[in-house]
Enzyme design. Structure first.
Site, short mmCIF file in Angstrom:
data_model
loop_
_atom_site.label_atom_id
_atom_site.label_comp_id
_atom_site.label_asym_id
_atom_site.label_seq_id
_atom_site.Cartn_x
_atom_site.Cartn_y
_atom_site.Cartn_z
CG ASN A 66 -1.90 -1.10 1.28
OD1 ASN A 66 -2.23 -1.68 0.24
ND2 ASN A 66 -2.39 -1.42 2.46
CB THR A 67 3.83 2.16 2.09
OG1 THR A 67 3.11 2.16 3.32
CG2 THR A 67 4.90 3.22 2.11
N GLY A 297 -2.68 4.69 7.56
CA GLY A 297 -1.29 4.74 8.04
C GLY A 297 -0.30 4.38 6.94
CG ASP A 298 -0.49 0.59 5.15
OD1 ASP A 298 0.26 0.48 6.13
OD2 ASP A 298 -1.37 -0.25 4.86
CB ALA A 299 -2.21 6.50 2.60
#
Length: 341
Positions: A66-67, A297-299
């Site tokens: 995702n990150t 949080g990943d973003a």
């Protein structure tokens, strides 16, 4: 000649099976509304149950993937490569398609046998998400896979590394190989605590990798779990926990450690090894515009890391992290809207 990607990300590639969940479903599987755990035998029927839900949505997941997708959306083409293990199956094909839509290059190691691509039950209730992960093929990645010529050339070609804490459950040896390379070459090595169970139950391997971390990401729940595992005096004092981590011994002394803790709607905390503390307010959003906090949080880390790759300062990195997280919480699952840039 292997193409050099400035940002190398690694973790567990998963297909998220996302549904809206009520208290009864969570209670039946003994799940907290806002948590992330590894599935055990008691959760196996959960996956079969939720794929029958009329509102089921399949989303490309896996924390660092995702990150990586978010960072690539903000960077020039072919800036980010992501490595993880999958099966050669339809779920893997869905992950490749989702990554390609965001411009991300994936280098999946395909695991043979009858082991499927990993999945994650993402149970959404209000603004909370309970993640129950069945790693399957993802947990079969080994240090030998990482040291193989093709993958290791990708490691050597990068200048910034981002690895999810979840990956400590798979191959801490592989993480250490990359971390040591980063330290020797004075490159930037970053990790995310990822979930409370990582500092709680994988304390030893986390502590072994910590001396190599230049940037440590986490949230207030993970900070508290870290504090409890390390017997710190006030586990709920996020600034104190961040300061403790920032000041821990470090292998590459040419880079000062930075600890970045998000706190949901509250200010993001940044602490440096010199003890300096800065707070950055998030982008305010009306509650009725929040669709889903899964992947926020990943973003945030994707936005932050993208600016880090570009040599920007902490304030710019935080701002872009908040921007990307703000966009994601207005979508279903960890997906990035078309206007992101």
């Amino acid at each position: 000649m292997t193409h050099s990607y400035p940002l190398f990300c690694m973790g567990n590639p998963l297909l998220d099976i996302q549904v809206k969940a009520d208290d009864e479903l969570l209670a039946r599987y003994n799940l907290k509304s806002n948590d992330a755990i590894l599935a055990d035998e008691s959760h196996m029927s959960l996956y079969e149950e939720i794929i029958q839900f009329p509102d089921v949505v399949y989303v490309a997941g896996g924390a660092s993937q995702n990150t990586a997708r978010g960072a690539q959306r903000l960077l020039p083409p072919k800036s980010v490569v992501y490595v993880g293990a999958t099966a050669d199956d339809k779920f893997s094909s869905q992950l490749v398609a989702a990554a390609r839509a965001d411009g991300l290059t994936t280098e999946y190691v395909h695991i043979g046998g009858n082991i499927p691509t990993g999945t994650c039950a993402a149970l959404i209730s209000g603004h909370d998400r309970s993640l129950v992960t069945k790693l399957s093929a993802a947990e079969k990645l080994t240090v030998e896979h990482i040291k193989a010529d093709h993958t290791w050339n990708l490691v050597k070609g990068a200048k910034v590394y981002y690895i999810e804490g979840y990956f400590l459950t798979v191959t801490p040896e592989g993480i250490l190989e990359i971390a040591k390379h980063a330290a020797v070459e004075n490159k930037t090595f970053t990790m995310n605590l990822s979930a409370p169970f990582i500092p709680q139950f994988f304390t030893k391997v986390l502590d072994e990798v910590m001396p190599y971390m230049d940037v440590v990401f986490g949230n207030e729940g993970e900070a508290e779990a870290y504090a409890v595992a390390h017997n710190l005096p006030d586990p709920k004092d996020v600034k104190a926990v961040a300061t403790y981590i920032a000041k821990l011994p470090k292998v590459n002394t040419q880079r000062e450690r930075i600890v970045v803790f998000t706190q949901g709607v509250n200010n993001t905390i940044v602490v440096k090894a010199d003890g300096s503390i800065q707070e950055y307010p998030i982008i305010a959003i009306p509650e009725n515009e929040i669709v889903d906090c899964n992947g926020a949080g990943d973003a945030f880390c994707g936005g932050f890391i993208a600016k880090l790759v570009q040599g920007e300062d902490i304030a710019a990195s935080i701002a872009k992290g908040h921007y990307l997280a703000h966009a994601v919480i207005q979508q279903v699952g960890p997906t990035y809207p078309a206007h992101i840039q």
